[in-house]
Design a protein around this motif. Structure first.
Motif, PDB file in Angstrom:
ATOM      1  N   GLN A 129       0.938  -1.121  -0.063  1.00  0.00           N
ATOM      2  CA  GLN A 129      -0.070   0.104  -0.141  1.00  0.00           C
ATOM      3  C   GLN A 129       0.857   1.425   0.111  1.00  0.00           C
ATOM      4  O   GLN A 129       0.564   2.210  -0.605  1.00  0.00           O
ATOM      5  N   ALA A 130       1.917   1.166   0.772  1.00  0.00           N
ATOM      6  CA  ALA A 130       2.885   2.521   0.712  1.00  0.00           C
ATOM      7  C   ALA A 130       3.142   2.594  -0.491  1.00  0.00           C
ATOM      8  O   ALA A 130       3.516   3.763  -1.078  1.00  0.00           O
ATOM      9  N   VAL A 131       4.043   1.731  -1.263  1.00  0.00           N
ATOM     10  CA  VAL A 131       4.381   1.970  -2.620  1.00  0.00           C
ATOM     11  C   VAL A 131       3.254   2.211  -3.677  1.00  0.00           C
ATOM     12  O   VAL A 131       3.686   3.117  -4.511  1.00  0.00           O
ATOM     13  N   ARG A 132       2.024   2.016  -3.370  1.00  0.00           N
ATOM     14  CA  ARG A 132       0.948   2.530  -4.273  1.00  0.00           C
ATOM     15  C   ARG A 132       0.941   3.832  -4.132  1.00  0.00           C
ATOM     16  O   ARG A 132       0.642   4.271  -5.176  1.00  0.00           O
ATOM     17  N   VAL A 133       0.952   4.562  -3.127  1.00  0.00           N
ATOM     18  CA  VAL A 133       0.677   5.893  -3.170  1.00  0.00           C
ATOM     19  C   VAL A 133       1.898   6.802  -2.992  1.00  0.00           C
ATOM     20  O   VAL A 133       2.012   8.106  -2.901  1.00  0.00           O
ATOM     21  N   ALA A 134       3.024   6.551  -2.713  1.00  0.00           N
ATOM     22  CA  ALA A 134       4.401   6.890  -2.589  1.00  0.00           C
ATOM     23  C   ALA A 134       5.038   7.469  -4.008  1.00  0.00           C
ATOM     24  O   ALA A 134       4.895   6.933  -4.958  1.00  0.00           O
ATOM     25  N   ASP A 135       5.701   8.364  -3.733  1.00  0.00           N
ATOM     26  CA  ASP A 135       6.534   8.690  -5.014  1.00  0.00           C
ATOM     27  C   ASP A 135       8.003   8.151  -4.848  1.00  0.00           C
ATOM     28  O   ASP A 135       8.530   7.458  -5.886  1.00  0.00           O
TER      29      ASP A 135
ATOM     30  N   GLU B  96      17.722   3.715  -1.825  1.00  0.00           N
ATOM     31  CA  GLU B  96      16.567   4.787  -2.318  1.00  0.00           C
ATOM     32  C   GLU B  96      16.101   4.292  -3.699  1.00  0.00           C
ATOM     33  O   GLU B  96      17.003   4.184  -4.419  1.00  0.00           O
ATOM     34  N   GLU B  97      14.824   4.206  -3.670  1.00  0.00           N
ATOM     35  CA  GLU B  97      14.375   4.094  -5.169  1.00  0.00           C
ATOM     36  C   GLU B  97      13.322   4.690  -5.246  1.00  0.00           C
ATOM     37  O   GLU B  97      12.301   5.060  -4.339  1.00  0.00           O
ATOM     38  N   THR B  98      12.671   4.979  -6.541  1.00  0.00           N
ATOM     39  CA  THR B  98      11.462   5.705  -6.859  1.00  0.00           C
ATOM     40  C   THR B  98      10.254   4.411  -6.551  1.00  0.00           C
ATOM     41  O   THR B  98      10.586   3.337  -6.482  1.00  0.00           O
TER      42      THR B  98
END
Lengths: 603, 237, 290
Positions: B202-208, B221-223
């Motif tokens: 879920q975090a990856v879904r909304v994060a940049d 560190e990754e996009t």
């Protein structure tokens, strides 16, 4: 001249009371505002014994000891059930009830006017009358009391008291019966107060409630605080100082009233000043006079030092170097272990297999554990894995008895553990560590290891005083063993340093040495690799590997999956209090369903 | 993200609890209007990083800058007034106190200017809370408590949100809601968000962007796109 | 003792209980928020009483005396927090050490008062008392004053706890960690708690000195009533402290019916003892965190 002897005599009696109270406050950190009452019970027992029951000296002393220690033991029972701030209240209540009874029960205690005419004792046919007559005998009594208290404090019994003071949970986890030790320290403290009380009664030939009121209790606490909590020599210093202040003030010709005021002011200010600027007292706990047999500790903070002690780590490179050194030493030991005796105690008749069946626990509506079954055995390292809140640490708590399950059974090698307390389970071979190590910070490193050893005769008061030789010999052997456990984790040279001075990585290794010293077969490690940097992790993993090779049963809860992959042979995967999969780590980590649960993809 | 200004910068942070080191080295930045996730195994030091950056824990070393200004060593009162809010992972409402009181406390550090009007504004935004304004917060459902905690942070109209595991203990559908709300706050109102999460999916879904922590260090560190493209995330934990 | 005395005892219990309720609230507020076993509250009480005596003996009317006592109490309480407790907090001292320091402050402070004012008891002038009757029970206008002032103060504090600053106190009391996260400055909250709690003690000190007298060691007795009331009622609960104080007053007076005379002095402690063992959270405390 008599005056100075009188000051000395009072100082001696106060010293005895101080030893007694220091065992409670300094060693065990059990605050008592009722020590004036303990003292009073002892004094009135002697007075009533002599005046009304026809008991003659010196049997009155024995009578006082019995009565006061029974009284203290009775107070201990409720005292064990309450938390710290409540103990203040509870002992305060005891103090007021005793003073109230002494004042009100006139027919027995004489009420406010007290009991006069207590016979002066006779020694070698001579009646003791003036202060100098008493000084020798009081000195002997104080010396004997010192020996009794010192022996209790420095023995394995006293070590457990200090452990309780530092961390009750960890002490329990190391297989110590907290109730026994707390009650026992109250009993012995009461007995010493009885000695002081009866001596006082015979010395003054008169007792009245005013000598045993709250002010007296507070005064005695002052003796401990000023002298140094946890150090009996400090108590003598404190008693000498505080007993002589009023007498010295009297010499200044200030007039009676002013002396009282000045004394009170000085006493109160001392209490505040010591708490602000020197909470460890004049003679701190770790302080030793002169040379001693072994290399001793630098002064530690002591019983009343602040809790959080910052480690004195210069920088990362130092820390790394220390970790590497510890690791190298472990490897060295390993290399020549062929020609050394086994480092760990292992009973070949006991396989060390832990079996849990159907363990269930609900907290209100929340399921902490549901029908958990697992097997831990020495031929594999087991890990519990699962998302945050899956209940992994709860499993440890259920297995070690810190939380009683609603249903299910746990057994080790066929012995059923159900219903047993954590300390009993530890003695039967199931021990655990804690995420935050929970070492006993204000004692030396070696004491952390020593305290975990099973079967110590010196932990029981009865053995302590009836067979001191046995206790002493066993202690010598145990010290050697403890050093070898520390050597096992590469920290033998830190044995006599205060634990709080160690880096956290070193503390973790000490907690592992403590675990090994418990001689338990089943070891549950809660996040062994957390909170330390890479080099330390290597040393800790090496330890786990090594202990596992020596036939111990290991189970870890670990969130760092790198670590799990490195050491675990078998993994139980948990979610919401259930075990939903088990198998080798690689197998579980290729399961998409588990990945979904772990990373939140599954819905 | 080119041209965006870093709003929040953490550099070389090192934090310990007494003798115990929790974070050895953490450096990260959050740009304006960006949602950044900080993930990693339990005990990796994520929460400690967050708390320390906010002023709840004093770091042993390192700097934290907000809008170009050094804020390490400032107390939480000062940081809240500057526009940073922190929402803890559990115990994030005052259970004994009424919903209304909780919101007032959320704005307490701002002084009297954040008062009744602000509370009403939050109630408009979260109508479910308005219905329960006099109720004790402890009697709310888990989702409602979460909303209340967001309301307590948003009442002071902050520029920067530090969220510690906003999904913890919530049912999947509520997790989505909280994440969507976070996304909306960033993209529509320009808030910058740094969130610690266990629920990577879920975090990856909304994060940049995503930072990954292990054993006290940020090591990756990754996009978010790069993270999503991975086969699985086991190696990162 | 026969039941004929019951109405009188109930009335006396209510009078004493009202005063205890106020004291229990004042001490309990400080204990539950600052987590300090504030023994020196007794000193605050005494200092305020002497302050009141000084102005009253200069002819200050009774209302002014109350105000002066509240102010003196508040300042004394604040001084103790700032001078002693705050440095200890900064040093991360054990709760036990803070308590011991508090004991020391009390003793040293009492000595100073005794040195300045002497040991003799002082009575506060400015209130003329007349007897009243209600059925078989008798009382005085002074007792009416005690009840009215106690409940006005209690009411004022209950209202204060609903204000902005009062809410912050409740926040720190129930969840200090979250309070810090909200940017609530706990030192300011402690300051407020000491100001309010100590001002209450100041008012109580006037009531006490009107009924009895001011003396250097006068503070210990009401202090003990205060914390017995607070603990019996339940720490952290305003209603609990009030009810605890009332119950204590009732029990002390009704104890005479059930207990032989010489045991009456220990009724309060027996009550405390039993509550600590049977229900350590207090009789009127909420059990759950919810």
């Amino acid at each position: 001249m008599n005056f100075w002897f009188h000051v000395v005599n009072l100082g001696l009696i106060i010293s005895i009371l101080g030893f007694s109270l220091n065992l409670l406050i300094g060693y065990t950190r059990l605050i008592s505002l009722a020590h004036g009452a303990f003292y009073g019970v002892g004094a009135y027992a002697a007075a009533i014994g002599a005046l009304r029951l026809g008991i003659s000296f010196p049997w009155t002393i024995l009578f006082s000891i019995v009565v006061a220690s029974i009284f203290a033991t009775l107070v201990a029972w409720p005292a064990l059930r309450v938390r710290h701030e409540y103990l203040i209240l509870l002992t305060l209540a005891v103090q007021f009830v005793v003073t109230g009874v002494l004042l009100a029960w006139t027919s027995v205690t004489g009420g406010g006017s007290g009991l006069p005419g207590i016979p002066r004792p006779e020694a070698f046919g001579r009646r003791l009358v003036s202060p100098p007559d008493f000084t020798v005998w009081l000195t002997l009594a104080a010396a004997a009391s010192f020996v009794i208290a010192y022996w209790a404090g420095q023995s394995p019994f006293g070590r457990v008291l200090r452990a309780i003071r530092e961390d009750e949970t960890a002490t329990l986890a190391m297989g110590k019966n907290l109730t026994y030790h707390k009650v026992a320290v109250f009993t012995i403290s009461g007995a010493l107060a009885g000695v002081a009380g009866s001596l006082f009664a015979h010395y003054q030939a008169f007792v009245s409630p005013r000598s045993f009121d709250l002010d007296e209790s507070i005064f005695l606490i002052g003796v401990i605080v000023v002298g140094g909590a946890g150090n009996l020599v400090g108590t003598i210093v404190g008693a000498a100082l505080l007993a002589s202040i009023p007498e010295l003030l009297r010499l200044l010709d200030l007039g009676r009233e002013t002396v009282g005021v000045a004394q009170k002011f000085l006493f109160g200010s001392l209490l505040v000043a010591f708490m602000l600027f020197r909470p460890e007292g004049i003679v701190p706990e770790g302080f030793r006079f002169g040379r001693t047999r072994r290399r001793e500790a630098r002064a530690v903070g002591g019983a009343l030092a602040p809790e959080a002690v910052d480690a004195t780590l210069a920088d990362d490179t130092d820390d790394d170097a220390a970790a590497t050194r510890a690791l190298e030493r472990m490897e060295e030991r390993l290399a020549d272990s062929a020609d050394q005796p086994q480092a760990l105690v292992r009973d070949p008749d006991k396989p060390g297999i832990l079996q849990a069946d159907g363990i269930t626990k609900h907290f209100g509506g929340v399921t902490a554990a549901e029908d958990l079954s697992l097997t831990l055995s020495p031929d594999r390292v087991t890990a519990l894995v699962g998302p945050n809140g899956a209940g992994k640490t709860t499993v440890f708590n259920l297995l070690t008895g810190f939380i009683p399950p609603d249903a299910g059974t746990v057994q080790v090698d066929g012995q059923v553990l159900d219903g047993l307390a954590p300390w009993q389970r530890a003695r039967m071979g199931v021990v655990r560590t804690f995420q935050d190590v929970r070492l006993f910070q204000q004692v030396n490193v070696i004491d952390n290891v020593l305290v975990a050893m099973p079967g110590q005769e010196g932990e029981r008061l009865s053995m302590l005083y009836s067979r001191p030789g046995v206790v002493r010999r066993q202690e010598r052997d145990n010290v050697d063993k403890a050093l070898s456990y520390l050597e096992f984790v590469g920290l033998r040279d830190r044995a006599y340093e205060p634990t709080a001075a160690l880096a956290f990585g070193e503390q973790k290794l000490v907690s592992l040495a403590r675990l090994a010293a418990s001689e338990a077969d089943v070891m549950l490690l809660d996040e062994p690799a957390s909170g330390v940097d890479r080099q330390w992790v290597r040393a800790i993993l090496r330890f786990i590997e090594r202990v596992s090779q020596e036939g111990k049963t290991i189970c870890v809860v670990e969130h760092n999956l790198d670590v799990v992959r490195a050491i675990a042979d078998h993994v139980y995967f948990m979610e919401l209090g259930r075990i939903i999969a088990e198998g080798p780590p690689d197998e579980l980590m290729s399961d998409e369903r588990l990945a979904g649960i772990y990373f939140g993809g599954a819905e | 993200m080119s041209g965006a200004q870093p709003v929040f910068e953490v550099d070389g942070l090192k934090v310990a609890y007494g003798a115990r080191d929790a974070v050895f080295d953490a450096s990260l930045r959050v740009d304006e209007g960006e949602v950044v996730a900080l993930v990693g195994h339990n005990g990796a030091g994520k929460t400690t990083t967050l708390k320390s950056a906010f002023g709840l824990l004093a770091p042993k070393a390192g700097t934290v800058r907000f809008a170009g200004e050094h804020i390490v060593g400032h107390d939480t009162e000062a940081n809240v007034r500057k526009g940073i809010r922190f929402v803890p992972e559990d115990d994030f409402v005052f259970r004994q106190l009424a919903v209304e009181d909780n919101l007032h406390l959320g704005g307490f550090a701002m002084g009297r200017e954040v008062g009744r009007a602000s509370v009403e504004r939050v109630f408009e935004e979260f109508p479910v809370l308005a219905e329960r304004r006099k109720q004790r917060a402890g009697t709310l459902s888990g989702g409602e408590r979460r909303m209340l905690s967001m309301g307590m942070a948003l009442i002071s109209e902050p520029r920067m949100l530090l969220l510690d595991e906003p999904s913890l203990g919530l049912a999947p559908v509520l997790v989505r809601q909280v994440m969507d709300l976070t996304h909306e706050l960033a993209k529509q109102r320009g808030l910058s968000v740094l969130m610690v999460e266990q629920n990577i999916d879920q975090a990856v879904r909304v994060a940049d962007r995503v930072y990954v922590m292990r054993a006290g260090r940020i090591f990756l560190e990754e996009t978010a796109d790069q993270m999503r493209a991975r086969d699985d995330w086991w190696d990162l934990f | 003792m026969s039941l004929n005395a019951l109405p009188q005892l109930l009335l006396n219990g209510f009078f004493a209980g009202s005063f205890y309720a106020m004291m229990a609230l004042s001490w309990g507020l400080i204990f539950s928020t600052a987590k300090i076993f504030h023994f020196a509250h007794a000193l605050v009480f005494t200092v305020a009483a002497y302050g009141a005596w000084m102005v009253a003996s200069q002819g200050m009317p009774i209302v002014g005396t109350f105000i002066v006592a509240a102010a003196v109490g508040a300042l004394a309480g604040l001084a103790i927090d700032r001078g002693i407790y705050r440095p200890l907090r900064r040093r991360n001292a054990l709760q036990l050490n803070v308590f011991l320091a508090s004991l020391g402050v009390l003793l040293a402070g009492e000595a100073v008062i005794q040195f300045v004012f002497g040991v003799q008891a002082r009575s506060i002038q400015g209130f003329t008392l007349s007897p009243l009757r209600l059925g078989r029970a008798g009382f005085t206008t002074l007792e009416i004053l005690v009840v009215v002032v106690s409940w006005v103060v209690i009411g004022a504090v209950v209202l204060f706890m609903r204000t902005r600053q009062g809410t912050a106190i409740r926040a720190v009391e129930s969840n200090p960690e979250l309070s810090r996260a909200m940017g609530i400055n706990d030192e300011k909250v402690y300051r407020n708690v000491f100001l309010v709690g100590s001002a209450m003690a100041g008012v109580g000190a006037v009531l006490f000195s009107l009924q009895e007298t001011a003396s250097p060691t006068m503070g210990i007795e009401p202090l003990i009533a205060a914390f017995i009331g607070a603990f019996v009622g339940g720490i952290g609960s305003i209603g609990g402290a009030i009810l605890g104080g009332l119950l204590l007053g009732m029990m002390e007076n009704l104890g005479g019916i059930f207990l032989p005379g010489h045991l009456q002095v220990i009724v309060a402690f027996l009550l405390l003892f039993i509550v600590l063992l049977v229900r350590p959270v207090g009789l009127f405390a909420r059990d759950t965190k919810a």
